[in-house]
Motif scaffolding. Sequence first.
Motif, PDB file in Angstrom:
ATOM      1  N   MET A   1       0.835  -1.117   0.124  1.00 13.82           N
ATOM      2  CA  MET A   1       0.142  -0.105   0.116  1.00 13.82           C
ATOM      3  C   MET A   1       0.896   1.323  -0.207  1.00 13.82           C
ATOM      4  O   MET A   1       2.036   1.242   0.871  1.00 13.82           O
ATOM      5  N   LYS A   2       0.674   2.193  -0.857  1.00 17.21           N
ATOM      6  CA  LYS A   2       1.315   3.239  -1.059  1.00 17.21           C
ATOM      7  C   LYS A   2       1.075   4.195   0.418  1.00 17.21           C
ATOM      8  O   LYS A   2       0.122   4.292   0.929  1.00 17.21           O
ATOM      9  N   GLU A   3       2.238   5.001   0.679  1.00 19.11           N
ATOM     10  CA  GLU A   3       2.286   5.916   1.788  1.00 19.11           C
ATOM     11  C   GLU A   3       1.395   6.976   1.423  1.00 19.11           C
ATOM     12  O   GLU A   3       1.527   7.602   0.205  1.00 19.11           O
ATOM     13  N   ARG A   4       0.725   7.527   2.417  1.00 15.44           N
ATOM     14  CA  ARG A   4       0.063   8.671   2.055  1.00 15.44           C
ATOM     15  C   ARG A   4       0.552   9.982   2.120  1.00 15.44           C
ATOM     16  O   ARG A   4       1.849   9.905   2.486  1.00 15.44           O
ATOM     17  N   ARG A   5       0.545  10.820   0.826  1.00 16.53           N
ATOM     18  CA  ARG A   5       1.185  11.870   0.465  1.00 16.53           C
ATOM     19  C   ARG A   5       0.125  13.321   1.066  1.00 16.53           C
ATOM     20  O   ARG A   5      -1.008  12.900   0.776  1.00 16.53           O
ATOM     21  N   TYR A   6       0.688  14.335   1.318  1.00 16.29           N
ATOM     22  CA  TYR A   6       0.085  15.502   1.545  1.00 16.29           C
ATOM     23  C   TYR A   6       0.480  16.558   0.628  1.00 16.29           C
ATOM     24  O   TYR A   6       1.480  16.957   0.495  1.00 16.29           O
ATOM     25  N   VAL A   7      -0.838  16.811  -0.131  1.00 16.09           N
ATOM     26  CA  VAL A   7      -0.527  17.836  -1.266  1.00 16.09           C
ATOM     27  C   VAL A   7      -1.198  18.938  -1.046  1.00 16.09           C
ATOM     28  O   VAL A   7      -2.266  19.115  -0.775  1.00 16.09           O
ATOM     29  N   GLY A   8      -0.376  20.279  -1.217  1.00 14.54           N
ATOM     30  CA  GLY A   8      -0.968  21.469  -1.149  1.00 14.54           C
ATOM     31  C   GLY A   8      -0.907  22.284  -2.685  1.00 14.54           C
ATOM     32  O   GLY A   8       0.003  22.269  -3.441  1.00 14.54           O
ATOM     33  N   ILE A   9      -2.121  22.791  -3.106  1.00 11.78           N
ATOM     34  CA  ILE A   9      -2.081  23.583  -4.116  1.00 11.78           C
ATOM     35  C   ILE A   9      -2.585  24.929  -4.182  1.00 11.78           C
ATOM     36  O   ILE A   9      -3.630  25.070  -3.722  1.00 11.78           O
TER      37      ILE A   9
END
Length: 363
Positions: free
Chosen positions: A1-9
């Motif tokens: 399972m891929k590790e969660r990423r935190y994305v800011g746009i």
Amino acid sequence: MKERRYVGIDVGKRTYAMAVIGKAGAVTHSNGKTSDAGRAALWKKLQKTDKVAIEAGNMAFIMAKEILAQVGCEVVVLNASRLALIYGSMKKTDKEDSLKLARIIEQFRDDQLPSVPLPSDQEMRRRKLIASHSRAVKLRTQMINTLHGLFLHQGITTVVAKDLATTENREAAVKQLTGLEREEAEWTLEVIEHCEKRMVRLDKHMAAERKGDKQIERIMEVPGVGPVVSLAFVAFLGDGSRFENASQVSNYLGLVPRVDMSGTIVKYGGITKRGNKYLRSLLVQASWAVMRSKQGSALKERYEYMTVVKGLGKKKAIVAIARRLAELLWTLLRSGTDYEPRKFTGPSKGVPVEKIVTEALAS
């Protein structure tokens, strides 16, 4: 399972900046255009396990819905005016803001975030109608004031702005002008005519939106609340379910005073003016309509008490009434109950407000 990423746009008019916090806190940056092709390229950079933060705005709402549909990851739309972390920084660039957005959703729980619910397609359509109506009304008012100024340029002071409210009055008054002012006035008349035609067309669109809507019909029963106010209120607040209490509604609309606290000293300033400016102005206009109405109401009695008995200025009092009106409309939406006229009891139990006001006027 891929590790969660935190994305800011961070979204601009034509471009966006994106920051991704990945494995072990590694940060990567990218940017692109907000065009159709640019947004399509952005979706390929995202993963289904990502959590995305984006500042509220028209383009932000569009992008948030597309992310949900094209990527399927979690999206949080944030109220930028309440993000002190972003605007409190001395260094402010799109790149820095996108990273701060990513940091916020990484470090704070969802219930701690100033999130904004995604408006439905119906709400977006209604908001666009209200915005178009606002622009048409504003331009018409501006042109009437310009027309009035032309009379003053030629020393004609018998014509006042309110005399130019109708087509017949305007055309008759313009005949008094000569020269360049006459030519300018005739052009201005054409602009006003186009504005009024646009307003008529928008009125038909808004009437279609109101037709059969029980929520709009319910709040239109309140004195002073007309077709435009009711549609605007529902367009921006929906059914009211995203607010826990009436105070949150007042804060959302910017009808609460600024508070400055220093030690034991608390100072209250003007209202915050957050939220939609046009809706706030409509609520103030509706409050003045309540004051002019021959029909009695608790809001009218409260206004008379504040101005006559307490000596509060009329402008401050009417803003306070607008806040009460907004809270009343929200209560009707949230509870699903019909409007019932009530009396303003006032602070003196057992003493009718009419008597308090009458005695104050006589003194």
